[in-house]
Design an enzyme around this catalytic site. Structure first.
Site, PDB file in Angstrom:
ATOM      1  CE  LYS A 151      14.451 -11.173  -9.194  1.00  0.00           C
ATOM      2  NZ  LYS A 151      14.918 -10.677  -7.951  1.00  0.00           N
ATOM      3  CB  CYS A 177      -0.938   0.099   1.192  1.00  0.00           C
ATOM      4  SG  CYS A 177      -2.026  -1.312   1.358  1.00  0.00           S
ATOM      5  CD1 TRP A 229       0.168  -6.273  -3.063  1.00  0.00           C
ATOM      6  CD2 TRP A 229      -0.119  -6.860  -0.925  1.00  0.00           C
ATOM      7  NE1 TRP A 229       0.569  -7.582  -2.930  1.00  0.00           N
ATOM      8  CE2 TRP A 229       0.411  -7.978  -1.630  1.00  0.00           C
ATOM      9  CE3 TRP A 229      -0.385  -7.014   0.432  1.00  0.00           C
ATOM     10  CZ2 TRP A 229       0.674  -9.203  -1.024  1.00  0.00           C
ATOM     11  CZ3 TRP A 229      -0.115  -8.240   1.039  1.00  0.00           C
ATOM     12  CH2 TRP A 229       0.411  -9.311   0.308  1.00  0.00           C
ATOM     13  CE  LYS A 252      11.849  -2.763  -4.891  1.00  0.00           C
ATOM     14  NZ  LYS A 252      12.619  -3.815  -5.572  1.00  0.00           N
ATOM     15  NE  ARG A 285       4.631   1.717   0.073  1.00  0.00           N
ATOM     16  CZ  ARG A 285       5.610   1.392   0.894  1.00  0.00           C
ATOM     17  NH1 ARG A 285       6.859   1.522   0.519  1.00  0.00           N
ATOM     18  NH2 ARG A 285       5.350   0.954   2.096  1.00  0.00           N
ATOM     19  CG  HIS A 340      18.908 -37.279  -2.647  1.00  0.00           C
ATOM     20  ND1 HIS A 340      19.261 -38.521  -2.189  1.00  0.00           N
ATOM     21  CD2 HIS A 340      20.074 -36.641  -2.920  1.00  0.00           C
ATOM     22  CE1 HIS A 340      20.580 -38.629  -2.151  1.00  0.00           C
ATOM     23  NE2 HIS A 340      21.102 -37.491  -2.600  1.00  0.00           N
ATOM     24  CD  GLU A 394      10.571 -11.459  -7.897  1.00  0.00           C
ATOM     25  OE1 GLU A 394       9.883 -10.979  -6.997  1.00  0.00           O
ATOM     26  OE2 GLU A 394      11.806 -11.339  -7.918  1.00  0.00           O
ATOM     27  CG  ASN A 443       1.508   0.571   4.303  1.00  0.00           C
ATOM     28  OD1 ASN A 443       1.221  -0.608   4.121  1.00  0.00           O
ATOM     29  ND2 ASN A 443       2.746   1.013   4.281  1.00  0.00           N
ATOM     30  N   GLY A 444      -0.595  -1.096   6.537  1.00  0.00           N
ATOM     31  CA  GLY A 444      -0.263  -1.892   7.718  1.00  0.00           C
ATOM     32  C   GLY A 444      -1.402  -2.834   8.034  1.00  0.00           C
ATOM     33  CD  GLU A 481      17.630 -12.981  -6.559  1.00  0.00           C
ATOM     34  OE1 GLU A 481      17.062 -13.494  -5.594  1.00  0.00           O
ATOM     35  OE2 GLU A 481      17.260 -11.907  -7.061  1.00  0.00           O
TER      36      GLU A 481
HETATM   37  O1  M6R Z   1      13.052  -4.912   1.019  1.00  0.00           O
HETATM   38  P1  M6R Z   1      13.619  -6.258   1.297  1.00  0.00           P
HETATM   39  O2  M6R Z   1      14.966  -6.480   0.701  1.00  0.00           O
HETATM   40  O3  M6R Z   1      13.625  -6.595   2.775  1.00  0.00           O
HETATM   41  O4  M6R Z   1      12.628  -7.270   0.612  1.00  0.00           O
HETATM   42  C1  M6R Z   1      12.767  -8.652   0.760  1.00  0.00           C
HETATM   43  C2  M6R Z   1      11.938  -9.375  -0.255  1.00  0.00           C
HETATM   44  O5  M6R Z   1      10.594  -9.054  -0.108  1.00  0.00           O
HETATM   45  C3  M6R Z   1      12.362  -9.063  -1.692  1.00  0.00           C
HETATM   46  O6  M6R Z   1      13.714  -9.359  -1.912  1.00  0.00           O
HETATM   47  C4  M6R Z   1      11.511  -9.882  -2.684  1.00  0.00           C
HETATM   48  O7  M6R Z   1      11.817 -11.234  -2.565  1.00  0.00           O
HETATM   49  C5  M6R Z   1      11.703  -9.365  -4.103  1.00  0.00           C
HETATM   50  N1  M6R Z   1      10.450  -9.348  -4.775  1.00  0.00           N
HETATM   51  C6  M6R Z   1      12.584 -10.214  -4.916  1.00  0.00           C
HETATM   52  O8  M6R Z   1      12.723  -9.749  -6.208  1.00  0.00           O
END
Ligand code: M6R
Length: 612
Positions: free
Chosen positions: A489, A2, A75, A607, A27, A508, A492, A101-102, A485
């Site tokens: 990527k 949000c 969000w 984000k 956000r 396994h 997501e 937000n929260g 990672e």
């Molecule tokens: O702001 P942060 O680095 O704490 O965020 C952590 C994760 O939410 C963030 O890395 C998330 O996994 C991203 N979408 C990855 O691309």
């Protein structure tokens, strides 16, 4: 999670709020709304969907005239995306409007109490209870009322509040969700993040937990929960406004990938001393003497998502170079597993936003147990940056795309610096080895540039996999960390199912999923493990896999066993993740683009994850 923007001043508020929200859509982007004071009353407009819908129904804000207002991009947490669940929420008379937000954790009991008093609810949100509580306690003094309400609330909040009978004021409050206040000749602003107001001002105040701000056109006052006025210093944001714009790139993600050489340079070079024969890593922010560094017996790294993956790399690199035992935890697990933190251990939390709820909670948990916490953080002035005992900033600048690229790369750079610093003070690295590492570290930005130059080749390859059902990433040691990672990527942003596996673990169980044509991305950058990786590649190929290998230039044998090879330039084995990630980011990006996905704002994600 949000985004909030509020404005009060000389200009029309709605267009400023819409513009600010457009910078915060990362956000949350399932609905949006605004409440504007039109000179007589509060007028509210909300709409499910992207901000564009709200822009269209208000003709860019024209249909909501007025010089003070609050806005929100959502969000969804409590209640599906809908017009009714969109913020702002108001009391029944429409005289009090709230954006939030929260999460209000005790909203169910509060809602019941308010319902018993005759209040009816139109949404399924936790936020609406605030609007009714404000209404219930309001006797003409907004500040007093807000404090009373917040005393009854459990959970996290960043709030923007308007009272129709106090038209010259906007109220704001925060606890565990980010909120800043900005000031300029045009008026005053509230926002969840700097980019929302950067066009109008660089003068900002970072609100502290359980602080309330009152914005009155030209002046701003801050109060504690005891209604005491608090003196606050403003800070100056030194970003360039363009940093938060696409600058001609098709997506923020692409732009941010291209900013990686500079990001590494900015994160590394201020901390590298290499002059007049003297070579060292200088991390003043650590605030620790060489003796204190030597006394560290164990490191716990705690983070979420990609930051956690940077932590996994950190474990390998710190253990290899500095010979310190490292445990890495997902913050959401760490905070509830009553971790054993023994004497002499140091906690490192990694976070781009500096606001991730679980990471922040892990930091607080560690501090409460008496341990020193170092934050590796990108957003200046964020909660983690301020609450950590020391903060090593990753100078990546604003990262807008939900999928992190440049901030992740900067986090890797930060862990390399730490590992080398620890290794140096502990006397583990000989001068010659240290100098060689330093030289390799300095080459990384140029080498990344080189790899980015391969984008067309990767795009062509990615286009062959737009219809893939599953894609696997495998690697050993540090290459396992990068596989995690690379896989994240891809999934997501492209919504293709993907898993990352320690290559030796495939047989396994997971190898049963390999079918004719399944793409397996095999990362092999560790010379000591080349042969082991070749065996694992041969195993998946025998089950029909198509193998894309990411390996070192010298490892030409890989060509014989894999179907497609991407080579990375030579560097120290501890730094290969910084190079291997580039083709993996490009691959994920072009698969997502080819599938027509909204790369910068993938579905269901936000984000900054400020809720548990
Ligand atoms: O702001 P942060 O680095 O704490 O965020 C952590 C994760 O939410 C963030 O890395 C998330 O996994 C991203 N979408 C990855 O691309």
């Amino acid at each position: 999670m949000c985004g909030i923007v509020g404005y009060i001043g000389k200009e029309q508020a709605a267009s400023i709020i819409l513009d600010g929200l457009s910078k915060l859509e990362y956000r949350g982007y399932d609905s949006a709304g605004m409440a504007i004071f039109d000179g007589e009353k509060l007028r509210t407009k909300k709409a499910i969907g992207r901000l564009k819908v709200l822009e269209n129904i208000t003709r860019g804000g024209e249909t909501l005239p007025g010089c003070s207002g609050i806005g929100h991009t959502r969000w969804a947490t409590h209640g599906a995306p809908s017009d009714k669940n969109a913020h702002p929420h108001t009391n029944a008379a429409g005289t009090i409007a709230v954006v939030h937000n929260g999460i209000i954790e005790n909203y169910i009991s509060l809602k019941k109490k308010m319902a018993d008093k005759g209040y009816s609810f139109v949404s399924e949100t936790d936020t609406e209870v605030l609007a009714h509580l404000l209404d219930y306690y309001y006797k003409g003094n907004p500040l007093e009322t807000i404090i009373r309400v917040l005393q009854r609330v459990e959970g996290s909040y960043a709030l923007g509040i308007l009272f129709a009978d106090h038209p010259g004021e906007i109220y704001a409050a925060r606890k565990d969700s980010p909120l800043i206040v900005g000031q300029s000749a045009l008026g005053c602003f509230i926002a969840s993040d700097v980019p929302a107001i950067l066009k109008y001002t660089r003068t900002v105040y970072y609100m502290d937990n359980q602080e309330i701000a009152v914005l009155r056109g030209e002046n701003i006052s801050f109060y504690s929960m005891d209604e005491e006025e608090v003196a606050k210093e403003s800070a100056t944001v030194d970003w360039d406004a363009d940093a938060a714009e696409k600058a001609g790139y098709e997506h923020f993600m692409l732009k941010e990938m291209y900013e990686q050489p500079r990001t590494l340079e900015d994160t590394l070079s201020p901390r590298i001393l290499d002059k007049d024969g003297e070579k060292d890593i200088v991390i003043e922010e650590l605030n620790m003497t060489a003796e204190e560094l030597r006394a560290v017996r164990k490191i716990h790294i705690v983070a979420c998502g990609s930051a956690y993956h940077a932590g996994v790399t950190g474990k390998y690199v710190l253990e290899e170079l500095a010979r310190i035992p490292v445990e890495v935890d997902l913050a959401s697990e760490f905070r509830y597993r009553n971790p054993l933190l023994e004497e002499g251990c140091m906690v490192i939390v990694i976070s781009q936003s500096g606001e991730t709820a679980d990471t922040l909670a892990a930091l607080r948990e560690s501090k409460a147990k008496g341990f020193r916490v170092l934050g590796i953080v990108n957003v200046v002035g964020s909660s983690i940056a301020r609450e950590a005992d020391a903060c090593l900033y990753t100078w990546a600048g604003p990262e807008i795309a939900v999928a992190t690229t440049k901030a992740y790369s900067a986090q890797l750079a930060a862990v390399y610096l730490l590992a080398m610093k620890f290794a140096r003070v502990r006397g583990i690295l000989a001068d010659r080895d240290f100098a060689a590492l330093l030289a390799d570290l300095k080459c990384l930005p140029d080498q990344i540039e080189l790899l980015l130059g391969q984008k067309q080749k990767i795009q062509r390859f990615a286009n062959r996999y737009l219809g893939a059902r599953d894609i696997f990433f495998i690697g050993r040691g540090i290459d396992y960390a990068i596989s995690l990672e690379g896989s994240l990527k891809l999934k997501e942003i492209s919504y293709i199912h993907s898993e990352a596996y320690a290559a030796g673990e495939m047989k396994h169980g997971t190898i049963s999923l390999i079918e004719d044509g399944t793409l397996v991305v095999a990362v092999s950058t560790q010379p000591a493990l080349y042969q082991k990786m070749i065996s694992n590649i041969v195993e998946v190929k025998a089950r029909g896999a198509f193998v894309m290998a990411v390996t070192n230039e010298e490892n030409r044998e890989m060509q014989k066993v894999s179907d497609y090879c991407v080579y990375i330039p030579e560097t120290h084995p501890c730094f290969t993740n910084s190079l291997a990630i580039i083709p993996l980011q490009l691959f994920a990006y072009y698969v997502a683009v080819g599938r027509g996905c909204d790369v910068d704002k993938p579905k269901n994600l936000a984000k900054s994850v400020t809720v548990e």
